[in-house]
Write a protein that holds these residues in place. Structure first.
Motif, PDB file in Angstrom:
ATOM      1  N   GLY A 196      -4.502   2.651 -57.031  1.00 10.29           N
ATOM      2  CA  GLY A 196      -5.622   1.888 -56.991  1.00 10.29           C
ATOM      3  C   GLY A 196      -5.544   0.818 -58.108  1.00 10.29           C
ATOM      4  O   GLY A 196      -4.625   1.025 -59.163  1.00 10.29           O
ATOM      5  N   ARG A 197      -6.543   0.118 -58.220  1.00 12.09           N
ATOM      6  CA  ARG A 197      -6.602  -1.267 -58.979  1.00 12.09           C
ATOM      7  C   ARG A 197      -6.578  -0.566 -60.392  1.00 12.09           C
ATOM      8  O   ARG A 197      -5.976  -0.905 -61.304  1.00 12.09           O
ATOM      9  N   VAL A 198      -7.655   0.468 -60.753  1.00 14.95           N
ATOM     10  CA  VAL A 198      -8.032   1.133 -62.179  1.00 14.95           C
ATOM     11  C   VAL A 198      -6.552   1.674 -62.615  1.00 14.95           C
ATOM     12  O   VAL A 198      -6.067   1.443 -63.623  1.00 14.95           O
ATOM     13  N   ALA A 199      -5.832   2.498 -61.596  1.00 16.77           N
ATOM     14  CA  ALA A 199      -4.524   3.210 -62.294  1.00 16.77           C
ATOM     15  C   ALA A 199      -3.482   2.312 -62.517  1.00 16.77           C
ATOM     16  O   ALA A 199      -2.810   2.557 -63.401  1.00 16.77           O
ATOM     17  N   ARG A 200      -3.533   1.072 -61.737  1.00 12.64           N
ATOM     18  CA  ARG A 200      -2.447   0.121 -62.055  1.00 12.64           C
ATOM     19  C   ARG A 200      -2.586  -0.427 -63.484  1.00 12.64           C
ATOM     20  O   ARG A 200      -1.795  -0.689 -64.218  1.00 12.64           O
ATOM     21  N   HIS A 201      -3.886  -0.725 -63.930  1.00 13.45           N
ATOM     22  CA  HIS A 201      -4.057  -1.371 -65.099  1.00 13.45           C
ATOM     23  C   HIS A 201      -3.914  -0.287 -66.167  1.00 13.45           C
ATOM     24  O   HIS A 201      -3.329  -0.646 -67.252  1.00 13.45           O
TER      25      HIS A 201
ATOM     26  N   ALA B 173      -1.864   1.986 -66.052  1.00 12.71           N
ATOM     27  CA  ALA B 173      -0.369   2.209 -66.026  1.00 12.71           C
ATOM     28  C   ALA B 173       0.117   1.234 -67.096  1.00 12.71           C
ATOM     29  O   ALA B 173       1.135   1.411 -67.747  1.00 12.71           O
ATOM     30  N   VAL B 174      -0.151  -0.245 -66.787  1.00 15.17           N
ATOM     31  CA  VAL B 174       0.484  -1.240 -67.598  1.00 15.17           C
ATOM     32  C   VAL B 174      -0.133  -0.982 -69.071  1.00 15.17           C
ATOM     33  O   VAL B 174       0.957  -1.069 -69.966  1.00 15.17           O
ATOM     34  N   HIS B 175      -1.294  -0.891 -69.385  1.00 17.48           N
ATOM     35  CA  HIS B 175      -1.684  -0.732 -70.361  1.00 17.48           C
ATOM     36  C   HIS B 175      -0.792   0.682 -71.277  1.00 17.48           C
ATOM     37  O   HIS B 175      -0.369   0.438 -72.462  1.00 17.48           O
ATOM     38  N   ARG B 176      -0.561   1.638 -70.777  1.00 18.12           N
ATOM     39  CA  ARG B 176       0.278   2.882 -71.226  1.00 18.12           C
ATOM     40  C   ARG B 176       1.456   2.258 -71.628  1.00 18.12           C
ATOM     41  O   ARG B 176       2.198   2.829 -72.431  1.00 18.12           O
ATOM     42  N   ALA B 177       2.069   1.507 -70.629  1.00 17.70           N
ATOM     43  CA  ALA B 177       3.682   0.941 -70.725  1.00 17.70           C
ATOM     44  C   ALA B 177       3.562   0.266 -71.973  1.00 17.70           C
ATOM     45  O   ALA B 177       4.405   0.189 -72.719  1.00 17.70           O
ATOM     46  N   LEU B 178       2.424  -0.750 -72.102  1.00 18.78           N
ATOM     47  CA  LEU B 178       2.530  -1.418 -73.412  1.00 18.78           C
ATOM     48  C   LEU B 178       2.315  -0.921 -74.800  1.00 18.78           C
ATOM     49  O   LEU B 178       2.766  -1.229 -75.744  1.00 18.78           O
ATOM     50  N   GLY B 179       1.747   0.206 -74.464  1.00 19.29           N
ATOM     51  CA  GLY B 179       1.173   1.074 -75.762  1.00 19.29           C
ATOM     52  C   GLY B 179      -0.059   0.659 -76.708  1.00 19.29           C
ATOM     53  O   GLY B 179      -0.321  -0.515 -76.539  1.00 19.29           O
ATOM     54  N   PRO B 180      -0.493   1.461 -77.236  1.00 17.69           N
ATOM     55  CA  PRO B 180      -2.014   0.945 -77.888  1.00 17.69           C
ATOM     56  C   PRO B 180      -1.672  -0.017 -78.952  1.00 17.69           C
ATOM     57  O   PRO B 180      -2.671  -0.764 -79.107  1.00 17.69           O
ATOM     58  N   GLU B 181      -0.927  -0.016 -79.867  1.00 15.35           N
ATOM     59  CA  GLU B 181      -0.495  -1.048 -80.710  1.00 15.35           C
ATOM     60  C   GLU B 181      -0.397  -2.250 -80.281  1.00 15.35           C
ATOM     61  O   GLU B 181      -0.999  -3.247 -80.731  1.00 15.35           O
ATOM     62  N   LEU B 182       0.457  -2.373 -79.183  1.00 15.52           N
ATOM     63  CA  LEU B 182       0.738  -3.905 -78.551  1.00 15.52           C
ATOM     64  C   LEU B 182      -0.769  -4.303 -77.812  1.00 15.52           C
ATOM     65  O   LEU B 182      -0.970  -5.677 -78.026  1.00 15.52           O
ATOM     66  N   VAL B 183      -1.294  -3.547 -77.268  1.00 18.80           N
ATOM     67  CA  VAL B 183      -2.379  -3.747 -76.646  1.00 18.80           C
ATOM     68  C   VAL B 183      -3.565  -4.390 -77.501  1.00 18.80           C
ATOM     69  O   VAL B 183      -4.317  -5.361 -77.409  1.00 18.80           O
ATOM     70  N   ALA B 184      -3.746  -3.532 -78.705  1.00 17.55           N
ATOM     71  CA  ALA B 184      -4.865  -3.864 -79.687  1.00 17.55           C
ATOM     72  C   ALA B 184      -4.230  -5.079 -80.084  1.00 17.55           C
ATOM     73  O   ALA B 184      -5.127  -5.994 -80.996  1.00 17.55           O
TER      74      ALA B 184
END
Length: 84
Positions: A56-61, A63-74
């Protein structure tokens, strides 16, 4: 390594990619909130990947955030996701 290259490397490592486009939109936001002057604060990501198709839409988002990791996302002020 640029943030765009970091995004690309993280996504390529995490997913079986069918389509990937990363657009640096930072220049369009120069002087706005979140612009840190680096030229790497705002990105748009268009991704089609096998692993995302059944989610679903939220799960896709997530998954991408998890792949990028918290440091890159931040380190990115704005990340627009097109995961259709």
């Amino acid at each position: 390594m640029s943030k765009e290259a970091e995004i690309r490397a993280a996504i390529e490592a995490a997913f079986d990619i069918q389509e990937l486009e990363i657009i640096n939109e930072s220049a369009r936001h120069a002087g706005h909130a979140g612009d840190d002057g680096s030229g790497e604060s705002h990105f748009a990501l268009r991704l089609r990947a096998t692993e995302l198709a059944a989610l679903g839409r939220v799960a896709r988002h997530r998954a991408v955030h998890r792949a990028l990791g918290p440091e890159l996302v931040a380190s990115i002020h704005a990340l627009s996701l097109d995961l259709g």
